[in-house]
Design an enzyme around this catalytic site. Structure first.
Site, PDB file in Angstrom:
ATOM      1  N   HIS A 194      60.622  40.783  48.648  1.00 42.26           N
ATOM      2  CA  HIS A 194      59.349  40.986  49.340  1.00 42.26           C
ATOM      3  C   HIS A 194      58.661  39.668  49.697  1.00 42.26           C
ATOM      4  O   HIS A 194      58.027  39.568  50.748  1.00 42.26           O
ATOM      5  CB  HIS A 194      58.429  41.856  48.481  1.00 42.26           C
ATOM      6  N   ASP A 234      59.201  47.226  56.860  1.00 43.16           N
ATOM      7  CA  ASP A 234      59.970  47.341  55.621  1.00 43.16           C
ATOM      8  C   ASP A 234      60.440  48.778  55.496  1.00 43.16           C
ATOM      9  O   ASP A 234      60.145  49.481  54.535  1.00 43.16           O
ATOM     10  CB  ASP A 234      59.085  46.948  54.425  1.00 43.16           C
TER      11      ASP A 234
END
Length: 648
Positions: A335, A450
């Site tokens: 991330h 994402d």
């Protein structure tokens, strides 16, 4: 293959006074018949005075003369002391009459291998208790017992064998070591994960203290492996349940369930949401960590492990439809790599959108930037988000972040979370001709996708639809940056680039510069690729900051923590430098697609140490060959046509 409903009659007759080995032979034969031919085989008692006990053909259904399939049935003679005295009868069964809708006859099966240590030694050395445990386990799950027995192993434990209508179980005990090993094989399509808790409850009996002053014995500990058996795809059997959703296939089976290297694995939760199957697992990958170190970290003996227990925790892994999404030890790398490279390429990101990101970690990383005033997160599966808040709280933890207004990032005042189709959300607001449909919705400085792997069939349909890509472009500010994870990195032997349409479409709608980079420390088994698309080529100078400039920006933008620990665990200026140039594989794959004019021209320029400005000006926004070998360029005083070239 014979349908079970065609052979429910008894096909093995056994003398009640047969010696144990002889019963074992018949039991084994019946088990083979049951599994190979799908028949429910039973052992029944008949009087000894019948003499020879042939099996009557009229007791079997579906008898045919055509030798489609042969089944050998063993008939006992009256000589019970000599179990080698057997006669043979041959019968032929017609497999063509099998009910095609009967899943029990398909080429499927599941196997569970379990080892438990620190088990009560008296339990392991008791034939009666072991039999009762075995019967209780399978009877509770509607498996009807056919035969079972236990055999003493020289007064040092037992080996037990049980046949059930759709299952076979073997178990072996080692009382001196406090260990029991169990093997369960079924013909049922359902996986056996649900059995684990029951197996632990039935067989993981703790050792008892003899004297009150004795030290406590360690609790039983179980390790297991789950395997999908048979050639499923050759038989046309898919690992799906009703609704077409995978349960125990893909990476979940390949990387976790069937791997003995993952110990202490435990299914924390399994939930079938409206959109996907969600598995949460805990495990220790013994290739990188040891169970002994984990157990030591739980003690208070002053060891390094006990002083730093966070380094020896069980890993947490979340799977969506059988595919790994992120893990405790890899999620920060993934991330941070996804978010901060794009955020730093914008001069002052105030408004950010996240497509997907249901775990909350992408939101957490965005909120670390002091410049951010609003984050809009759109994920279609609200139930998955709530599950992640419950089972993966670390992923969305903002409690230590200075400037955050809530312990959970989802509750931060700067976050707006929508449980909608993110693709449609953007199309409704920013597709061509719809810009003013929602005047309150301002442009975004950074959009982070994402979501699913773009090679996924469902998502591919959305990616190749230019309507969505146009909505992304229209939704960005003039210096806007878009970033997406685009799946596994390319390889020299991987053939064509599966994301070429994705990149080409972004180029066609107007993105002036695109960059691809790989991250190999995200907890996956291979590097993962990300694509950054810049709406304006002017942002290239920010992408190509040197390490000193990048480090200054990080110090200026990233919030501090109350604990004093670094807010970023992995990403720094050196990592950003490694992202700036694409890997050589991307260059090779790009030029392999076809006889590209710019590739040939670039190789000539490299060979002759010359630069043809006209060729470069007509190149594509995504060209890893140019990026790696020829130039960094940036506009001179805002003119796209005037570029400064730097030989690498």
């Amino acid at each position: 293959m014979v349908n079970a409903r065609h052979c429910k009659n008894d096909i093995a007759d056994v003398d009640p006074q047969l010696h144990f080995p002889r019963v074992a032979v018949i039991s084994t034969v019946c088990g083979v018949i049951s599994f190979v031919f799908g028949c429910g085989v039973r052992i029944v008692n008949l009087p000894r005075d019948k003499g020879k006990l042939p099996i009557q053909p009229d007791r079997l259904e579906n008898m045919h003369q055509v030798p489609l399939q042969q089944l050998r049935v063993l008939n006992l003679t009256d000589e019970s002391a000599n179990y080698t005295s057997l006669s043979e009868s041959w019968f032929v069964f017609d497999a063509s009459d099998r009910d095609e809708d009967d899943e029990s006859a398909a080429g499927i099966g599941n196997q569970l291998l379990v080892d438990i240590k620190n088990v009560n030694s008296n339990f392991l050395n008791s034939e009666e208790r072991l039999k009762k445990a075995m019967i209780a386990l399978l009877a509770e799950n509607d498996f009807e017992p056919v035969s079972y027995y236990c055999r003493s192993r020289n007064h040092a434990g037992y080996s037990c064998h049980g046949h059930f209508d759709e299952a076979v179980m073997n178990l072996y005990t080692f009382p001196f070591n406090g260990v029991i090993s169990l093997d369960l094989l079924t013909r049922d399509e359902e996986d056996l994960i649900s059995f684990l808790e029951k197996i632990e409850g039935v067989f993981a009996i703790p050792e008892e203290k003899i004297h009150q002053l004795d030290e406590d014995y360690p609790p039983p500990q179980m390790t297991w492996t789950h395997k999908l058996r048979n050639f499923r795809h050759e038989f046309g059997v898919e690992d799906y349940h009703e609704g077409g959703k995978s349960v125990v296939e893909g990476e979940l089976t390949q990387d976790i369930l069937s791997q003995p290297g993952f110990e202490m694995k435990k299914q924390v939760a399994f939930v079938e949401t409206k959109y996907q199957n969600v598995h949460f697992y805990e495990a220790i990958n013994t290739h990188f960590r040891s169970v002994a170190s984990y157990e030591k970290s739980l003690s208070k003996d002053g060891s390094y492990e006990s002083l730093h227990p966070e380094l020896f925790r069980q890993d947490k892994i979340v799977f969506l439809d059988g595919d790994s999404q992120s893990s405790l030890y890899g999620e920060a790398v993934y991330h941070e790599g996804l978010v901060h490279a794009a955020m730093l390429t914008h001069p002052n990101p105030k408004r950010v959108a996240i497509i997907g990101g249901g775990e909350g970690a992408t939101l957490r990383e965005v909120l670390k930037h002091k410049t951010v005033q609003e984050v809009v997160m759109i994920d279609i599966d609200g139930e998955f988000v709530q599950l992640c808040r419950k089972y993966l709280p670390e992923w969305s933890d903002c409690s230590d972040l200075v400037g955050s207004t809530a312990p959970s990032c989802f509750d931060d005042d700067r976050a707006r979370v929508y449980f909608e189709d993110a693709f449609q959300w953007f199309i409704d607001r920013f597709a061509a001709g719809k810009r003013h449909a929602d005047p309150e919705e301002d442009f975004f400085d950074v959009i982070i996708m994402d979501a699913c792997d773009p090679t996924n069939d469902f998502v591919t349909k959305l990616y190749v639809d230019s309507t969505f890509v146009w909505s992304i472009y229209n939704g960005l500010s003039e210096s806007g940056v878009f970033v997406a994870q685009i799946g596994r990195s390319s390889s020299h032997t991987g053939g064509i680039d599966e994301t070429k349409m994705f990149k080409r479409m972004f180029e066609e709608v107007g993105f002036e510069s695109m960059h691809i980079y790989d991250e190999g420390h995200s907890g996956f088994y291979e590097p993962w690729s990300h694509l950054v698309a810049l709406k304006s080529a002017a942002s290239r100078k920010l992408w190509y900051r040197n390490s000193a400039q990048t480090e200054i920006e990080i110090q200026k933008r990233i919030s501090t923590t109350y604990s004093g620990k670094p807010a970023l665990l992995y990403f720094d200026a050196s990592v950003m430098s490694s992202y700036q140039l694409p890997d050589k594989v991307h260059e090779d794959v790009y030029c392999r697609l076809q006889e590209r004019r710019e590739c040939k021209a670039a190789w000539e320029m490299i060979k002759n140490h010359t630069i043809d400005v006209e060729i470069i000006n007509t190149g594509h926004a995504f060209n890893p060959l140019y990026e790696r070998n020829i130039l960094h360029y940036e506009p001179n005083e805002g003119s796209i046509q005037s570029r400064v070239f730097v030989w690498l």
